[in-house]
Design a protein around this motif. Structure first.
Motif, PDB file in Angstrom:
ATOM      1  N   ALA A 133       0.842  -1.196   0.000  1.00  0.00           N
ATOM      2  CA  ALA A 133       0.000   0.000   0.000  1.00  0.00           C
ATOM      3  C   ALA A 133       0.879   1.249   0.000  1.00  0.00           C
ATOM      4  N   HIS A 134       0.301   2.348  -0.416  1.00  0.00           N
ATOM      5  CA  HIS A 134       0.979   3.641  -0.388  1.00  0.00           C
ATOM      6  C   HIS A 134       0.376   4.463   0.733  1.00  0.00           C
ATOM      7  N   LEU A 135       1.211   5.142   1.507  1.00  0.00           N
ATOM      8  CA  LEU A 135       0.749   6.046   2.565  1.00  0.00           C
ATOM      9  C   LEU A 135       0.829   7.475   2.074  1.00  0.00           C
ATOM     10  N   HIS A 136      -0.286   8.199   2.180  1.00  0.00           N
ATOM     11  CA  HIS A 136      -0.240   9.645   1.954  1.00  0.00           C
ATOM     12  C   HIS A 136      -0.486  10.337   3.277  1.00  0.00           C
ATOM     13  N   LEU A 137       0.457  11.166   3.670  1.00  0.00           N
ATOM     14  CA  LEU A 137       0.395  11.862   4.952  1.00  0.00           C
ATOM     15  C   LEU A 137       0.208  13.357   4.707  1.00  0.00           C
ATOM     16  N   SER A 138      -0.902  13.892   5.198  1.00  0.00           N
ATOM     17  CA  SER A 138      -1.113  15.332   5.105  1.00  0.00           C
ATOM     18  C   SER A 138      -0.182  16.045   6.076  1.00  0.00           C
ATOM     19  N   GLY A 139       0.498  17.071   5.579  1.00  0.00           N
ATOM     20  CA  GLY A 139       1.438  17.799   6.420  1.00  0.00           C
ATOM     21  C   GLY A 139       0.807  18.416   7.647  1.00  0.00           C
ATOM     22  N   TYR A 140      -0.484  18.721   7.584  1.00  0.00           N
ATOM     23  CA  TYR A 140      -1.153  19.293   8.752  1.00  0.00           C
ATOM     24  C   TYR A 140      -1.032  18.368   9.965  1.00  0.00           C
ATOM     25  N   THR A 141      -0.934  17.073   9.708  1.00  0.00           N
ATOM     26  CA  THR A 141      -0.801  16.115  10.803  1.00  0.00           C
ATOM     27  C   THR A 141       0.483  16.344  11.594  1.00  0.00           C
ATOM     28  N   LEU A 142       1.519  16.845  10.933  1.00  0.00           N
ATOM     29  CA  LEU A 142       2.795  17.075  11.607  1.00  0.00           C
ATOM     30  C   LEU A 142       2.927  18.469  12.200  1.00  0.00           C
ATOM     31  N   LEU A 143       2.113  19.406  11.734  1.00  0.00           N
ATOM     32  CA  LEU A 143       2.348  20.813  12.057  1.00  0.00           C
ATOM     33  C   LEU A 143       1.724  21.274  13.365  1.00  0.00           C
ATOM     34  N   ASP A 144       1.109  20.364  14.103  1.00  0.00           N
ATOM     35  CA  ASP A 144       0.565  20.683  15.424  1.00  0.00           C
ATOM     36  C   ASP A 144       1.038  19.607  16.399  1.00  0.00           C
ATOM     37  N   PRO A 145       1.412  19.975  17.622  1.00  0.00           N
ATOM     38  CA  PRO A 145       1.917  18.974  18.570  1.00  0.00           C
ATOM     39  C   PRO A 145       0.936  17.847  18.860  1.00  0.00           C
ATOM     40  N   GLY A 146      -0.375  18.116  18.785  1.00  0.00           N
ATOM     41  CA  GLY A 146      -1.361  17.084  19.120  1.00  0.00           C
ATOM     42  C   GLY A 146      -1.246  15.833  18.269  1.00  0.00           C
ATOM     43  N   PRO A 147      -1.414  15.945  16.951  1.00  0.00           N
ATOM     44  CA  PRO A 147      -1.362  14.747  16.099  1.00  0.00           C
ATOM     45  C   PRO A 147       0.027  14.390  15.584  1.00  0.00           C
ATOM     46  N   ARG A 148       1.047  15.154  15.958  1.00  0.00           N
ATOM     47  CA  ARG A 148       2.380  14.970  15.366  1.00  0.00           C
ATOM     48  C   ARG A 148       2.935  13.562  15.589  1.00  0.00           C
ATOM     49  N   ASP A 149       2.820  13.037  16.800  1.00  0.00           N
ATOM     50  CA  ASP A 149       3.356  11.703  17.062  1.00  0.00           C
ATOM     51  C   ASP A 149       2.698  10.662  16.165  1.00  0.00           C
ATOM     52  N   ALA A 150       1.405  10.820  15.927  1.00  0.00           N
ATOM     53  CA  ALA A 150       0.695   9.882  15.060  1.00  0.00           C
ATOM     54  C   ALA A 150       1.227   9.952  13.632  1.00  0.00           C
ATOM     55  N   GLY A 151       1.453  11.164  13.143  1.00  0.00           N
ATOM     56  CA  GLY A 151       1.967  11.321  11.792  1.00  0.00           C
ATOM     57  C   GLY A 151       3.363  10.754  11.633  1.00  0.00           C
ATOM     58  N   LEU A 152       4.240  11.061  12.585  1.00  0.00           N
ATOM     59  CA  LEU A 152       5.612  10.559  12.501  1.00  0.00           C
ATOM     60  C   LEU A 152       5.656   9.037  12.652  1.00  0.00           C
ATOM     61  N   ALA A 153       4.805   8.500  13.508  1.00  0.00           N
ATOM     62  CA  ALA A 153       4.761   7.045  13.683  1.00  0.00           C
ATOM     63  C   ALA A 153       4.256   6.361  12.420  1.00  0.00           C
ATOM     64  N   ALA A 154       3.255   6.955  11.771  1.00  0.00           N
ATOM     65  CA  ALA A 154       2.732   6.381  10.530  1.00  0.00           C
ATOM     66  C   ALA A 154       3.795   6.388   9.442  1.00  0.00           C
ATOM     67  N   LEU A 155       4.535   7.475   9.351  1.00  0.00           N
ATOM     68  CA  LEU A 155       5.611   7.579   8.366  1.00  0.00           C
ATOM     69  C   LEU A 155       6.669   6.512   8.615  1.00  0.00           C
ATOM     70  N   ALA A 156       7.106   6.389   9.856  1.00  0.00           N
ATOM     71  CA  ALA A 156       8.151   5.413  10.187  1.00  0.00           C
ATOM     72  C   ALA A 156       7.676   3.984   9.939  1.00  0.00           C
ATOM     73  N   ALA A 157       6.436   3.677  10.294  1.00  0.00           N
ATOM     74  CA  ALA A 157       5.922   2.321  10.121  1.00  0.00           C
ATOM     75  C   ALA A 157       5.804   1.968   8.641  1.00  0.00           C
TER      76      ALA A 157
END
Length: 298
Positions: A133-157
């Motif tokens: 599968a391909h992951l598309h990550l919206s940058g907004y997910t990284l640009l706020d401390p609240g969802p940032r860990d989720a975005g970075l974890a999704a990218l790494a996984a």
């Protein structure tokens, strides 16, 4: 997901929101009244990309958060009806995000964002990566401390699973606050970076967009820069390809970037991650042209 369903070709992680689109008429009138046409529609960068992918026939799953309110229920229903598979967590006591888009007569807009429940995204809200599968990550997910860990974890996984990953930087204001060097370091593993012109200039310090695209292609395998009315650029290694925008009468530019992303990703998936650059750019520009000719992001 039901066991008899094929795995999604694309997993999108990003915001779900209600867009309040305000089409302004006349000239600014501080302290007085100004006529406008106002409509409410589905929005959110992640939801927009997912909806456009589904419309293009791509199997897509959207991971995100909504509030426990009527708006969240309605948006989830709209996306499901559009063919988007949903992994949306309802945040107890949370309000679904709302974006007010002020659109000037020339089609340019400014955004007022209350991201609401989107800021509550957690790593566990994103399903484990599916092979191929391909992951598309919206940058907004990284640009706020609240969802940032989720975005970075999704990218790494996704990277660890051997998946390709695309990322759009989202917005120059919060990107500046995040810090350019920090952003480049945190997102270097993304396969495909998709900034607009101003984001590309900010991330590189290059005034010339060809130079900016080439510089970013030194970090990411593929870089696609959207140029608005000037079309788009594709940079990979020493290759630089430009494609002109498709003819369109501009009514509202809200969501045009998300539509462009979806068009490129649709071509990416069809080609197994190795699309012809001109074909991918044309697909993105065609999808964007369908959006700017009407009000709303999708």
């Amino acid at each position: 997901m039901a066991g008899d369903q094929p795995a999604p070709a694309v997993v999108v992680v990003g915001d779900v929101a209600t867009d309040v689109v305000v089409l302004l008429t006349g000239t600014p009138a501080p302290g007085s009244d100004r006529s406008a046409s106002i409509a409410t529609r589905g929005g959110g960068a992640g939801a927009n990309v997912a909806a456009h992918l589904a419309a293009l026939g791509t199997t897509v799953l959207l991971a995100g958060c909504i509030g426990d309110d009527a708006a969240g229920t309605a948006l989830a229903g709209e996306l499901a009806a559009a063919g988007v598979r949903l992994a949306l967590r309802t945040v107890p006591g949370g309000a679904t995000g709302t974006i007010v888009s002020l659109v000037e007569p020339d089609g340019q807009r400014s955004m007022l964002a209350d991201r609401g429940a989107n800021l509550a995204l957690r790593p566990a809200d994103v399903p484990p990566p599916t092979p191929n599968a391909h992951l598309h990550l919206s940058g907004y997910t990284l640009l706020d401390p609240g969802p940032r860990d989720a975005g970075l974890a999704a990218l790494a996984a996704a990277v660890a699973a051997g998946c390709t990953v695309s990322l759009d930087p989202a917005s120059t204001g919060p990107l500046t606050a995040y810090g350019v060097e920090r952003w480049v370091s945190d997102t270097a593993a993304a396969t495909l970076l998709m900034p607009n012109a101003e984001e590309a200039r900010l991330l590189t310090g290059c005034a010339d967009l060809g130079d900016a695209a080439r510089t970013l292609a030194g970090v990411h395998p593929v870089v696609v820069v959207s140029l608005g009315a000037e079309g788009a650029l594709w940079a990979a290694g020493d290759e630089l390809v430009h494609a002109p925008a498709h003819p369109a009468t501009v009514v509202d530019t809200t969501g045009a970037g998300d539509a462009f992303v979806a068009g490129v990703l649709g071509a990416w998936v069809v080609a197994g991650g190795r699309p012809d650059p001109a074909t991918a750019l044309a697909a993105g520009l065609a999808r964007a042209a369908t959006v700017v000719g009407r009000a709303g992001a999708r």
